[in-house]
Design a protein around this motif. Structure first.
Motif, PDB file in Angstrom:
ATOM      1  N   VAL A 117       0.838  -1.196   0.000  1.00  0.00           N
ATOM      2  CA  VAL A 117       0.000   0.000   0.000  1.00  0.00           C
ATOM      3  C   VAL A 117       0.879   1.253   0.000  1.00  0.00           C
ATOM      4  O   VAL A 117       0.679   2.172  -0.793  1.00  0.00           O
ATOM      5  CB  VAL A 117      -0.962  -0.016   1.208  1.00  0.00           C
ATOM      6  CG1 VAL A 117      -1.580   1.348   1.412  1.00  0.00           C
ATOM      7  CG2 VAL A 117      -2.038  -1.057   0.985  1.00  0.00           C
ATOM      8  N   VAL A 121       1.031   3.530  -3.350  1.00  0.00           N
ATOM      9  CA  VAL A 121       0.553   4.917  -3.374  1.00  0.00           C
ATOM     10  C   VAL A 121       1.648   5.828  -3.924  1.00  0.00           C
ATOM     11  O   VAL A 121       1.383   6.713  -4.740  1.00  0.00           O
ATOM     12  CB  VAL A 121       0.103   5.362  -1.968  1.00  0.00           C
ATOM     13  CG1 VAL A 121      -0.135   6.858  -1.928  1.00  0.00           C
ATOM     14  CG2 VAL A 121      -1.162   4.617  -1.565  1.00  0.00           C
ATOM     15  N   VAL A 210      -4.962   2.719  -7.246  1.00  0.00           N
ATOM     16  CA  VAL A 210      -4.867   4.048  -6.646  1.00  0.00           C
ATOM     17  C   VAL A 210      -4.778   5.104  -7.739  1.00  0.00           C
ATOM     18  O   VAL A 210      -5.404   6.164  -7.641  1.00  0.00           O
ATOM     19  CB  VAL A 210      -3.638   4.116  -5.706  1.00  0.00           C
ATOM     20  CG1 VAL A 210      -3.446   5.524  -5.179  1.00  0.00           C
ATOM     21  CG2 VAL A 210      -3.816   3.148  -4.550  1.00  0.00           C
ATOM     22  N   LEU A 241      -5.427  11.756   0.531  1.00  0.00           N
ATOM     23  CA  LEU A 241      -5.599  10.473   1.212  1.00  0.00           C
ATOM     24  C   LEU A 241      -7.052  10.186   1.579  1.00  0.00           C
ATOM     25  O   LEU A 241      -7.553   9.099   1.274  1.00  0.00           O
ATOM     26  CB  LEU A 241      -4.676  10.410   2.433  1.00  0.00           C
ATOM     27  CG  LEU A 241      -4.391   9.003   2.955  1.00  0.00           C
ATOM     28  CD1 LEU A 241      -3.806   8.130   1.845  1.00  0.00           C
ATOM     29  CD2 LEU A 241      -3.436   9.047   4.134  1.00  0.00           C
ATOM     30  N   THR A 245      -9.266   7.007  -0.060  1.00  0.00           N
ATOM     31  CA  THR A 245      -9.440   5.918   0.909  1.00  0.00           C
ATOM     32  C   THR A 245     -10.372   4.803   0.423  1.00  0.00           C
ATOM     33  O   THR A 245     -10.028   3.629   0.569  1.00  0.00           O
ATOM     34  CB  THR A 245      -9.913   6.473   2.258  1.00  0.00           C
ATOM     35  OG1 THR A 245      -8.914   7.383   2.730  1.00  0.00           O
ATOM     36  CG2 THR A 245     -10.087   5.377   3.287  1.00  0.00           C
ATOM     37  N   LEU A 248      -8.499   2.677  -1.902  1.00  0.00           N
ATOM     38  CA  LEU A 248      -7.438   2.010  -1.153  1.00  0.00           C
ATOM     39  C   LEU A 248      -7.994   0.828  -0.365  1.00  0.00           C
ATOM     40  O   LEU A 248      -7.378  -0.238  -0.283  1.00  0.00           O
ATOM     41  CB  LEU A 248      -6.801   3.025  -0.205  1.00  0.00           C
ATOM     42  CG  LEU A 248      -5.298   2.928   0.022  1.00  0.00           C
ATOM     43  CD1 LEU A 248      -4.556   2.850  -1.290  1.00  0.00           C
ATOM     44  CD2 LEU A 248      -4.816   4.118   0.832  1.00  0.00           C
TER      45      LEU A 248
END
Lengths: 327, 280
Positions: A117, A121, A210, A241, A245, A248
């Motif tokens: 992750v 990102v 992402v 972010l 989310t 994600l």
């Protein structure tokens, strides 16, 4: 095309002139019937390869079936799971190797998904910037994802080779280590070797998900932030972010479900070593190598339950978090 | 102003350094496999980034093994059959799920999603039984059957999301003309669904080509194996003397088609992956 069909259907069309609503329901009924007809082959296929085998696995876990003769199985209740005999506990739940493999799997999943992750990102943020040659970089990033897991495990096994591997060679050249490390054989490092390969292979997946989310973000709030002179890192944590989310979360659950059933990487890189054995490797070893279908099915069933539980817990927590974020 | 310019330059250098780092990280293991595969076995244990002696012995050695050629053939047959079956069953199912409102639709979708999250090991013993009962053990047909467990849910899921996006008017016109659902699918939707089918077909192909657990468990002899199993077992002999040159050559042979596919179809693959996940 339409004329011939029109001809066939002419009477129905004529009748509908007077009773319009009934024609609608007839078409609808016909469509629903067709829908189930179209679904049938897929449902049959999934029953054959997923539903029925799953039921049989549950059933076999309560028997003493062996691979050489699946037919001759006797029901033995929970003995494969846990049984107390002659002052000792037996069964999957009493096997320290099973618990070791559960811990290995959880450790592997949490560490590798977290790393994926974070790096995913970062890669996505870079691919989201405008620069020359972005298409080439994106294609290059996709390569690890397309390489078969077996092949990537072999490639890394060669690079991590203790005597002739390029990684030991470079680390020694840089003076980081004095003596070569037996990455895949040494219990201290082998889990990290497995994680290294998995992270390499699956960063692209996370990065692409992402990236797709990043590309849907509104541009204007970034322009506003830039005008206000807000530090990019602050913008990332306060604006980007939270907005990515949901994407994600999807990436994390896909990856987590994948990681919990990990088999290929571990099997090829470290074979049946207990220091890296995952639940899938454990279950397959019991099933195929030890021919103990009952016991192996019990392990498979537990693996299934753990994954189902993790999914439910994750969805529940995720919903809660999104609700909290929404308030 | 001078310092600001400098900072800007430094930023650009840092940015490009990061890009180079990512590129090297992504591509290097594959590149190193190619380099290794081109070395004669005497040079194998000298670490170098460019082979000093070029040599195709490793490729000759793997292509002279009939078991490896068989494995490639089996992989091709299995992957293409899996794609064909998944698309055939997927397109009709996705029509039903994407265009028709009926009772139980969301249940079916939930079941499909559930199956796609299955751990493969959980069905291993039951599936083993089914494959044996159908007399498909140690037969690529058994693999084709078992691979539908992960290709079919995914195909249906992605095709359904694509199906839903097509305009309603198209179908209304077909219904007005009295077309049956089957004609609607084949004459109206199929031509429009080609891009989506290419995407999902590609992803199903890669998944089938790369699968290992079922291929390892449901086949027994060299002649029936697929490529991943063949490569994994190339190292099977002894733990000390692994034939790294041939292993790397075989790895490159299996990976090159995938890398080419990825480079040509990267847009499609990206859209398929994100359609499967983001909209799900």
């Amino acid at each position: 095309m339409s004329t011939s069909i029109k001809h066939d259907d002419a009477p129905a069309g004529a009748r509908s002139f007077t009773t319009k609503p009934r024609r609608g329901t007839k078409v609808r009924r016909q469509r629903v019937k067709a829908a189930w007809l179209f679904l049938a082959p897929m449902l049959i296929a999934l029953t054959l390869v997923a539903g029925w085998p799953l039921v049989r696995t549950f059933f076999l876990s309560f028997t003493d079936a062996s691979l050489s003769d699946l037919g001759a199985a006797n029901l033995i209740g929970f003995e494969n799971y846990l049984v107390y005999e002659d002052g000792r506990w037996y069964g999957v739940l009493a096997d320290s190797v099973w618990w070791q493999s559960v811990w290995n799997t959880v450790y592997f999943s949490v560490v590798s998904v977290s790393l994926e992750v974070v790096f995913g990102v970062i890669v996505a943020l870079i691919l989201n910037a405008e620069f020359k040659g972005r298409v080439i970089v994106r294609a290059a990033v996709l390569i690890p994802w397309a390489i078969p897991t077996i092949v990537s495990a072999q490639m890394w096994a060669w690079m991590l080779n203790d005597q002739f591997g390029i990684i030991n060679h470079m680390l020694m050249g840089l003076g980081v280590i004095d003596a070569p490390i037996a990455w895949t054989a040494n219990a201290t490092y082998s889990m990290w070797a497995v994680i290294m390969v998995d992270v390499w292979k699956t960063i692209p997946f996370v990065a692409l998900l992402v990236l797709a989310a990043l590309q849907m973000l509104p541009k204007d709030c970034y322009e506003a932030a830039e005008v206000d002179g807000i530090h990019p890192l602050r913008v990332f944590f306060k604006v980007t972010l939270p907005l990515i989310t949901p994407a994600l979360m999807v990436a994390v659950i896909f990856r987590l479900l994948d990681a919990l059933r990990v088999f290929d990487v571990i099997y090829v890189l470290t074979s049946n070593s207990t220091s890296t054995m995952s639940m899938s490797v454990y279950a397959r070893q019991q099933l195929v190598e030890f021919q103990d279908v009952g016991y192996g099915s019990a392990a498979s069933t537990l693996l299934f339950l753990i994954i189902a539980l993790a999914t439910v817990a994750y969805l529940y927590l995720g919903r809660k978090q999104i609700q909290l974020g929404g308030d | 102003m001078n310092t600001r310019q400098l900072a800007k330059i430094a930023k650009r250098i840092g940015f490009w350094a990061l890009i180079v780092l990512i590129m090297v990280y992504a591509v290097f293991p594959f590149y190193y496999a190619v380099v290794t595969s081109l070395k004669p076995s005497s040079d194998l244990f000298r670490v170098e980034l460019w082979p000093s002696n070029w040599n195709f012995d490793n490729y000759i050695s793997i292509f002279s093994q009939t078991s490896f050629l068989r494995a490639i053939f089996n992989s091709i047959v299995v992957a293409f059959s899996v794609v064909f079956i998944a698309l055939l069953l997927g397109i009709t199912a996705s029509y039903a799920l994407g265009r028709v409102r009926f009772r139980g639709r969301s249940t079916v979708l939930l079941v499909i999603l559930g199956v796609s999250m299955f751990p493969q090991v959980a069905v291993l013993s039951g599936l083993f039984e089914v494959i044996r009962a159908l007399n498909l053990y140690n037969n690529p047909a058994g693999l084709i059957l078992s691979y539908t467990i992960f290709t079919l849910p995914f195909t249906v899921w992605v095709l359904t999301t694509f199906m839903k996006q097509l305009p309603m008017e198209l179908e209304e016109a077909a219904i007005m003309d009295g077309a049956t659902p089957w004609i609607t699918i084949t004459k109206v939707f199929l031509p429009l669904m080609w891009p989506a089918m290419a995407t999902t077909g590609l992803l199903a192909f890669i998944a089938a080509w790369n699968e290992f657990l079922f291929a390892l468990t449901f086949t027994l002899t060299d002649a029936q194996r697929t490529v991943p199993v063949a490569i994994a077992l190339l190292s099977g002999g002894s733990a000390y003397e692994l034939p790294w040159g041939p292993i790397m050559a075989a790895s490159v042979v299996v990976t090159v088609p995938l890398v080419v596919l990825v480079i040509i179809f990267q847009r499609r693959i990206v859209s398929g992956l994100t359609a499967g996940a983001v909209k799900g």
